[in-house]
Design a protein around this motif. Sequence first.
Motif, mmCIF file in Angstrom:
data_model
loop_
_atom_site.group_PDB
_atom_site.id
_atom_site.type_symbol
_atom_site.label_atom_id
_atom_site.label_comp_id
_atom_site.label_asym_id
_atom_site.label_seq_id
_atom_site.Cartn_x
_atom_site.Cartn_y
_atom_site.Cartn_z
ATOM 1 N N VAL A 177 -11.008 -3.040 15.764
ATOM 2 C CA VAL A 177 -9.806 -3.673 16.308
ATOM 3 C C VAL A 177 -10.224 -4.955 17.027
ATOM 4 N N PHE A 178 -9.751 -6.071 16.511
ATOM 5 C CA PHE A 178 -10.029 -7.360 17.145
ATOM 6 C C PHE A 178 -8.879 -7.702 18.085
ATOM 7 N N LYS A 179 -9.208 -7.878 19.347
ATOM 8 C CA LYS A 179 -8.195 -8.245 20.321
ATOM 9 C C LYS A 179 -7.738 -9.675 20.080
ATOM 10 N N ARG A 180 -6.523 -9.973 20.519
ATOM 11 C CA ARG A 180 -5.953 -11.305 20.295
ATOM 12 C C ARG A 180 -6.823 -12.405 20.889
ATOM 13 N N ASP A 181 -7.308 -12.197 22.107
ATOM 14 C CA ASP A 181 -8.130 -13.217 22.752
ATOM 15 C C ASP A 181 -9.403 -13.486 21.959
ATOM 16 N N GLU A 182 -9.978 -12.421 21.402
ATOM 17 C CA GLU A 182 -11.194 -12.575 20.606
ATOM 18 C C GLU A 182 -10.913 -13.348 19.329
ATOM 19 N N ILE A 183 -9.771 -13.043 18.697
ATOM 20 C CA ILE A 183 -9.389 -13.751 17.470
ATOM 21 C C ILE A 183 -9.177 -15.233 17.752
ATOM 22 N N LEU A 184 -8.431 -15.537 18.811
ATOM 23 C CA LEU A 184 -8.182 -16.930 19.156
ATOM 24 C C LEU A 184 -9.485 -17.676 19.427
ATOM 25 N N ASP A 185 -10.395 -17.024 20.122
ATOM 26 C CA ASP A 185 -11.656 -17.659 20.481
ATOM 27 C C ASP A 185 -12.530 -17.921 19.259
ATOM 28 N N LYS A 186 -12.617 -16.936 18.353
ATOM 29 C CA LYS A 186 -13.518 -17.055 17.215
ATOM 30 C C LYS A 186 -12.940 -17.873 16.062
ATOM 31 N N VAL A 187 -11.628 -17.877 15.926
ATOM 32 C CA VAL A 187 -11.013 -18.599 14.808
ATOM 33 C C VAL A 187 -10.552 -19.989 15.217
ATOM 34 N N TRP A 188 -9.949 -20.094 16.380
ATOM 35 C CA TRP A 188 -9.421 -21.388 16.823
ATOM 36 C C TRP A 188 -10.318 -22.085 17.842
ATOM 37 N N GLY A 189 -11.117 -21.328 18.562
ATOM 38 C CA GLY A 189 -12.024 -21.924 19.534
ATOM 39 C C GLY A 189 -11.341 -22.214 20.856
ATOM 40 N N ASN A 190 -12.151 -22.389 21.871
ATOM 41 C CA ASN A 190 -11.622 -22.632 23.209
ATOM 42 C C ASN A 190 -10.972 -23.994 23.366
ATOM 43 N N GLU A 191 -11.332 -24.932 22.475
ATOM 44 C CA GLU A 191 -10.813 -26.288 22.640
ATOM 45 C C GLU A 191 -9.355 -26.417 22.208
ATOM 46 N N VAL A 192 -8.886 -25.499 21.373
ATOM 47 C CA VAL A 192 -7.535 -25.600 20.839
ATOM 48 C C VAL A 192 -6.619 -24.630 21.564
ATOM 49 N N VAL A 193 -5.524 -25.151 22.094
ATOM 50 C CA VAL A 193 -4.585 -24.314 22.821
ATOM 51 C C VAL A 193 -3.460 -23.891 21.882
ATOM 52 N N ARG A 197 1.546 -16.157 19.000
ATOM 53 C CA ARG A 197 2.366 -16.117 17.783
ATOM 54 C C ARG A 197 1.663 -16.789 16.614
ATOM 55 N N THR A 198 0.732 -17.670 16.910
ATOM 56 C CA THR A 198 -0.032 -18.323 15.847
ATOM 57 C C THR A 198 -0.755 -17.283 14.999
ATOM 58 N N ILE A 199 -1.333 -16.292 15.649
ATOM 59 C CA ILE A 199 -2.026 -15.221 14.932
ATOM 60 C C ILE A 199 -1.037 -14.468 14.051
ATOM 61 N N ASP A 200 0.133 -14.166 14.601
ATOM 62 C CA ASP A 200 1.142 -13.418 13.843
ATOM 63 C C ASP A 200 1.543 -14.160 12.570
ATOM 64 N N GLY A 220 0.159 -4.324 21.153
ATOM 65 C CA GLY A 220 -0.309 -4.670 22.495
ATOM 66 C C GLY A 220 -1.784 -4.976 22.580
ATOM 67 N N VAL A 221 -2.484 -4.901 21.421
ATOM 68 C CA VAL A 221 -3.937 -5.119 21.442
ATOM 69 C C VAL A 221 -4.343 -6.244 20.479
ATOM 70 N N GLY A 222 -4.129 -6.003 19.175
ATOM 71 C CA GLY A 222 -4.540 -6.984 18.188
ATOM 72 C C GLY A 222 -4.375 -6.490 16.776
ATOM 73 N N TYR A 223 -5.373 -6.784 15.922
ATOM 74 C CA TYR A 223 -5.300 -6.420 14.502
ATOM 75 C C TYR A 223 -6.639 -5.869 14.012
ATOM 76 N N LYS A 224 -6.557 -5.103 12.913
ATOM 77 C CA LYS A 224 -7.782 -4.664 12.247
ATOM 78 C C LYS A 224 -7.563 -4.663 10.738
ATOM 79 N N PHE A 225 -8.686 -4.699 10.015
ATOM 80 C CA PHE A 225 -8.672 -4.688 8.552
ATOM 81 C C PHE A 225 -9.074 -3.293 8.091
ATOM 82 N N GLU A 226 -8.261 -2.695 7.219
ATOM 83 C CA GLU A 226 -8.548 -1.352 6.715
ATOM 84 C C GLU A 226 -8.679 -1.371 5.206
#
Length: 227
Positions: A177-193, A197-200, A220-226
């Motif tokens: 399970v990847f939390k939303r904050d982790e997804i934003l950090d790894k895919v979009w990076g800290n520089e991009v705000v 909803r972007t993830i959704d 309430g947490v994030g997403y996972k791949f099954e």
Amino acid sequence: MKKRNIKILLVDDEPDILEIVGYNLILEGYQVITANNGKEAIIKARKEMPDLIIMDVMMPEMDGMEACENIRKIPDLNNVIIAFLTARSEDYSQMAGFDAGADDYITKPIKPKLLVSKVKALLRRLKEQEKNSETLNVGGIEINREEYKIIKENIVIALPRKEFELFYLLASKPGKVFKRDEILDKVWGNEVVVGGRTIDVHIRKLREKIGEDFFKTIKGVGYKFEV
């Protein structure tokens, strides 16, 4: 990737924006090509094969949204970085931009030094991503990191860069399970705000292209791949 080889296509119908932003990018050593509208942007993108496109949304002839969608349909340009430069900061406008295939969203007015900083951040992440050429095989799907393509049931599915990166992240650890904050950090990076909803939006696009059952929402947490 050396800076002198990096080519940026700057698209805006305001001459002042082209002059000021273009000048500051040239000072940094980038090669800058300009276009005044969406139609011209498509033509020049196909001809010049830029590494990055910075494009206004509201333009005559063809707006940035439509131009972005058309550029994403060109195989050789499917993975070019596209950042919208616009005065529209409403949430719905940003969602529409990401839905059209944009990688980033820069709101005008912006100070030239800040824009240059964001450009460097985008290109830095691109360089880091290109170092990883690993190919994954999971759930009957082949994921080629180097070529930014996936193959499912012998069919090649083209994904815009951010959709691919999100898919690669989730598929790299099935069941995690990847939390939303982790997804934003790894895919979009800290520089991009960007907002959650972007993830959704990107998950919805992946479900449409790859299949509903692969992507599970953990409320309430994030997403996972099954698989």
